[in-house]
Write an enzyme that holds these catalytic residues in place. Structure first.
Site, short mmCIF file in Angstrom:
data_model
loop_
_atom_site.label_atom_id
_atom_site.label_comp_id
_atom_site.label_asym_id
_atom_site.label_seq_id
_atom_site.Cartn_x
_atom_site.Cartn_y
_atom_site.Cartn_z
N CYS A 150 0.84 -1.19 0.00
CA CYS A 150 0.00 0.00 0.00
C CYS A 150 0.88 1.25 0.00
CB CYS A 150 -0.96 -0.05 1.18
SG CYS A 150 -2.22 1.26 1.20
N ILE A 151 0.69 2.18 0.92
CA ILE A 151 1.49 3.39 0.96
C ILE A 151 2.96 3.06 1.27
CG2 ILE A 151 1.01 3.88 3.38
CD1 ILE A 151 1.05 6.82 2.76
#
Length: 580
Positions: free
Chosen positions: A314-315
């Site tokens: 994800c991030i």
């Protein structure tokens, strides 16, 4: 208030404006009234000046009324074989039971679905409306309609009526108890019922290991080997700091970490600190230096001279991409490969989260964070619930409060309730620089003071997208092959943003057993657009994990004796994972 000299410090006038916006945000659940008003004006004014579109909507309304009249007449005449006017979308399970196919409930369902379809026609395809405002208008109409669905009310939901009759009202009693319990826990700041069975270090996050490094932002966990020999290249996992790291080390049977260790890899995991007001000035670059770079230095101390298979989720994957893009310029060459799990590097098609990303909304959100120094977990959870309000709000309300059916909690649900905060500066830089301006994909993101480009990544890449991801849509994740100049293996797996990644061998989800598609693009291969790639790439059954493990092994050296464990500061999972 922010301290003098901090990122948040501003003029007196700016402070007054921010305080005013922050106060308003508490009344609007963080949504900017200006952003919503601009979208409504853009849509309504262009619709008012589009007589052709208006005429087509009037014609559509009459046609739908005629279809509904035909259906209602068939119901009145007792025709059991008549065709419905409209069928729900495949993912819409509100009207799935047989009870909804008999009048009067079938009439309520058909009227709602036809209305829903008409409003989608009305809010889309209006010439002149900006693409962003069109999405906001369509989203707002869908939210209001979902709120008024006949399934949400006991008197118009045949499933609720049938259960109430069969159980003599016991379902409503259980539902009231569930509701009272949820309200009491929300007021007391307690997690949902059932989470207490999944405590990190006791039932989840139990893969043996040690915290070997700690700074103000991370703890680095080194996991103990479980095989006689290991691959010489270690794996560093960079999870998202939007979530606790242990989604990748849940219960032993579905722990990605344990499966990697058992496959003969030495695994290191970053565990991010849950930030507080004191961390308001931590920026995106701090997460790279105090996170990835500090972890690489600690690994180097334990395993000198070893190149690292870096994995970002994800991030965390977006952050890893910035470090990977900067690597050729600094000449250190510490990476053997990069794996990006549901991680975006181009945010032009970043899914429904872009509904909340424009200058007006970001200014409102920034001021809301400015007041406390971070984005609160409830505010973030509320945004994700709005994106899927049908599944996460209204259907849950019906199931738990009207049918009295509280599903058994599992480890993934417990982890999802263990939320984290976002520092003011980092989240502002992330949303503005990456989401709004797309700086990383367009070569403007700066690392160590210089702009970096993804095409400078030279080591092999393994990118994973998930079919139903609403956070990082797979077509957006797929763009890593368009932006880089190296070998890219792209894998598309069934499931969503979280459940698609946590997909251990033998996993059976709500949709059945898992499947995936995988193909490798060399530097000389011709680009294939996402839909063509989807059509041409064959499907394989089962978990994607073994395919990734084999990819890692093929890019690793021959097995060697396990490395020594680093200095033990604490037993895994450490202390940061317990930060509230």
């Amino acid at each position: 208030m922010p301290r003098v000299g901090s990122f948040a410090a501003r003029t007196v006038a700016d402070v007054v404006d921010r305080a005013s916006h922050a106060a308003a945000a508490r009344l609007t659940a963080g949504l900017s009234p200006a952003a919503l008003t601009l979208a409504a004006l853009d849509w309504s004014l262009h619709l008012a000046s589009s007589p052709g579109k208006t005429m087509s909507l009037v014609e559509s309304a009459w046609r739908k009324q005629a279809e509904f009249g035909r259906f209602a007449l068939g119901c009145a005449l007792g025709r059991s074989d008549q065709q419905a006017c409209i069928e729900p979308a495949p993912q819409d399970r509100r009207f799935a039971s047989a009870d909804w196919r008999a009048p009067p409930y079938s009439l309520a369902a058909q009227a709602f679905l036809l209305t829903e379809q008409w409003w989608k026609e009305a809010t889309t395809g209006v010439r002149g409306v900006s693409a962003h405002h069109e999405r906001v208008a369509e989203f707002a109409a869908r939210q209001l309609l979902d709120m008024m669905a006949p399934s949400n009310f006991p008197a118009s939901n045949p499933d609720v009526i049938r259960h109430t009759i069969e159980e003599g009202g016991a379902n409503l009693k259980r539902g009231m108890e569930n509701f009272a319990d949820d309200v009491a826990r929300a007021i007391g700041g307690q997690p949902p019922s059932g989470t207490e069975a999944f405590t990190p270090g006791r039932t989840v996050a139990v893969t043996p290991g040690k915290v070997i490094f700690r700074n103000r932002l991370i703890e680095l966990i080194q996991y103990e080997p479980s095989t006689a020999t290991v691959r010489p290249e270690p794996i560093l996992i960079v999870p998202a700091w939007i979530m606790k790291y242990y989604i990748l080390d849940l219960s032993p049977e579905n722990s990605m970490v344990r499966h990697l260790v058992d496959a003969g890899f030495t695994v290191f995991m970053i565990s991010w600190k849950n930030p507080t007001e004191e961390d308001r000035d931590l920026g995106f670059e701090d997460y790279r230096t105090l996170g990835i770079e500090a972890a690489l230095d600690a690994i180097e101390a334990v395993m000198p001279g070893r190149r690292v298979h870096a994995t970002g989720y994800c991030i965390g994957g977006t952050l890893l991409a910035t470090a990977a893009a900067a690597e050729p310029a600094n000449g250190r060459g510490r990476f053997a490969s990069h794996t990006f799990l549901a991680a975006q590097t181009d945010f032009h098609e970043a899914g429904e989260l872009t509904l909340f990303i424009d200058e007006s909304q970001l200014a409102f959100l920034e001021d809301m964070m400015w007041e406390r120094g971070f984005l609160d977990t409830k505010q973030m959870a509320g945004a994700f619930q709005m994106l899927r309000s049908n599944d996460l709000v209204w259907s849950r309300m019906v199931r738990e409060y009207m049918l009295g059916d509280r599903p058994a909690f599992n480890d993934l649900m417990a982890w999802n309730a263990d939320a984290t905060r976002m520092p003011f500066r980092m989240h502002t830089e992330y949303l503005k620089g990456l989401f709004l301006h797309n700086d990383l994909a367009e070569g403007r993101h700066r690392v160590d003071g210089r702009a970096v480009a993804l095409e400078d990544i030279k080591v092999p890449i393994f990118a994973v997208g998930t079919e139903t991801d609403h956070v990082a849509p797979w077509r957006s994740v797929y763009k890593i092959g368009l932006l880089t100049d190296t070998e890219v293996t792209f894998l598309l797996t069934s499931g969503g943003h979280n459940a698609g990644i946590v997909s251990e061998p033998g996993h059976v989800g709500r949709g059945g057993r898992r499947h995936y598609r995988m193909a490798t693009k060399s530097r000389d291969d011709i680009y294939a657009e996402p839909d063509r790639w989807l059509e041409e790439t064959p499907t394989a059954e089962g978990s994607w994990w073994p395919a990734w493990f084999a990819w890692l092994a093929a890019r690793s050296g021959e097995p060697v004796p396990p490395p020594p464990m680093g200095p033990a500061l604490a037993a895994a999972p450490g202390s940061y994972v317990h930060g509230e």
